[in-house]
Motif scaffolding. Structure first.
Motif, PDB file in Angstrom:
ATOM      1  N   LYS A   6       0.845  -1.184   0.000  1.00  0.00           N
ATOM      2  CA  LYS A   6       0.000   0.000   0.000  1.00  0.00           C
ATOM      3  C   LYS A   6       0.883   1.237   0.000  1.00  0.00           C
ATOM      4  CE  LYS A   6      -3.656  -2.174   2.685  1.00  0.00           C
ATOM      5  NZ  LYS A   6      -4.348  -2.156   3.976  1.00  0.00           N
ATOM      6  N   LYS A   7       0.444   2.261  -0.700  1.00  0.00           N
ATOM      7  CA  LYS A   7       1.168   3.523  -0.757  1.00  0.00           C
ATOM      8  C   LYS A   7       0.406   4.545   0.078  1.00  0.00           C
ATOM      9  CE  LYS A   7       2.861   6.870  -4.073  1.00  0.00           C
ATOM     10  NZ  LYS A   7       1.989   7.998  -4.272  1.00  0.00           N
ATOM     11  N   ASP A   9       0.155   8.719   0.945  1.00  0.00           N
ATOM     12  CA  ASP A   9       0.559  10.073   0.581  1.00  0.00           C
ATOM     13  C   ASP A   9       0.544  10.932   1.833  1.00  0.00           C
ATOM     14  OD1 ASP A   9       0.903   9.748  -2.221  1.00  0.00           O
ATOM     15  OD2 ASP A   9      -1.269   9.804  -2.478  1.00  0.00           O
ATOM     16  N   PRO A  65      10.134   8.995  -0.239  1.00  0.00           N
ATOM     17  CA  PRO A  65       8.957   8.490   0.485  1.00  0.00           C
ATOM     18  C   PRO A  65       9.238   7.245   1.322  1.00  0.00           C
ATOM     19  CG  PRO A  65       8.387   9.018  -1.782  1.00  0.00           C
ATOM     20  CD  PRO A  65       9.873   9.161  -1.672  1.00  0.00           C
ATOM     21  N   LYS A  66      10.136   6.369   0.856  1.00  0.00           N
ATOM     22  CA  LYS A  66      10.421   5.130   1.591  1.00  0.00           C
ATOM     23  C   LYS A  66      11.092   5.391   2.940  1.00  0.00           C
ATOM     24  CE  LYS A  66      14.869   4.263  -0.610  1.00  0.00           C
ATOM     25  NZ  LYS A  66      15.648   3.398  -1.448  1.00  0.00           N
ATOM     26  N   ALA A 134       1.503  -0.020   5.197  1.00  0.00           N
ATOM     27  CA  ALA A 134       0.629   1.118   5.528  1.00  0.00           C
ATOM     28  C   ALA A 134      -0.236   0.871   6.766  1.00  0.00           C
ATOM     29  CB  ALA A 134      -0.233   1.532   4.335  1.00  0.00           C
TER      30      ALA A 134
END
Length: 137
Positions: A6-7, A9, A65-66, A134
């Motif tokens: 899952k990403k 934001d 982001p990671k 996530a």
């Protein structure tokens, strides 16, 4: 088969933790706020406790982001168990360790990454949580 990752934001003002990959700081987490998201997907963060080299203002960096995760939810804990995995607040960040002893409201925390055992007041220790797919686990 493994489910897709899952990403998540982040948005301007979000409180996050930044994982350090710097030698000597590997695996430590530092509180920051999102300043902006760049068109290339990177984030600009402003740290809560880290300062610029001249110590004139909070440090601002561009981060992949990671290297980001949301600030973990608070788990109220007044006691910790022997060998429990915890985070200890030291040197402006959170470091993963293991409880190895107790004396009143102070705990001995062992850090495998540095082979050190340091004593902390319980107010400087939190329950360790991992950000996996996530979700906090």
């Amino acid at each position: 088969m493994r489910p897709p990752l899952k990403k998540i934001d982040f948005f301007r003002g979000d409180t996050v933790e930044v994982c350090s990959n710097e030698p000597g700081f590997l695996g430590s987490y530092y509180e920051a706020n999102i300043v902006s998201r760049l068109d290339n997907g990177l984030y600009v963060v402003c740290y809560k406790n880290l300062l610029e080299d001249d110590e004139s203002k909070p440090l601002t960096e561009t981060i992949y982001p990671k290297e980001l995760r949301p600030f973990p939810p608070k788990i109220h804990a007044t006691q910790f168990s022997l060998y429990q995995k915890v985070d200890a607040f030291d040197n402006d960040g959170w470091w993963v360790g293991e409880i190895t002893g107790r004396s009143s409201s102070y705990y001995f925390v062992y850090f495998a990454s540095t082979n050190e055992e340091i004593v902390y007041h319980c107010s400087k220790i939190r329950v360790h949580q991992e950000w996996v797919n996530a979700e906090w686990v």
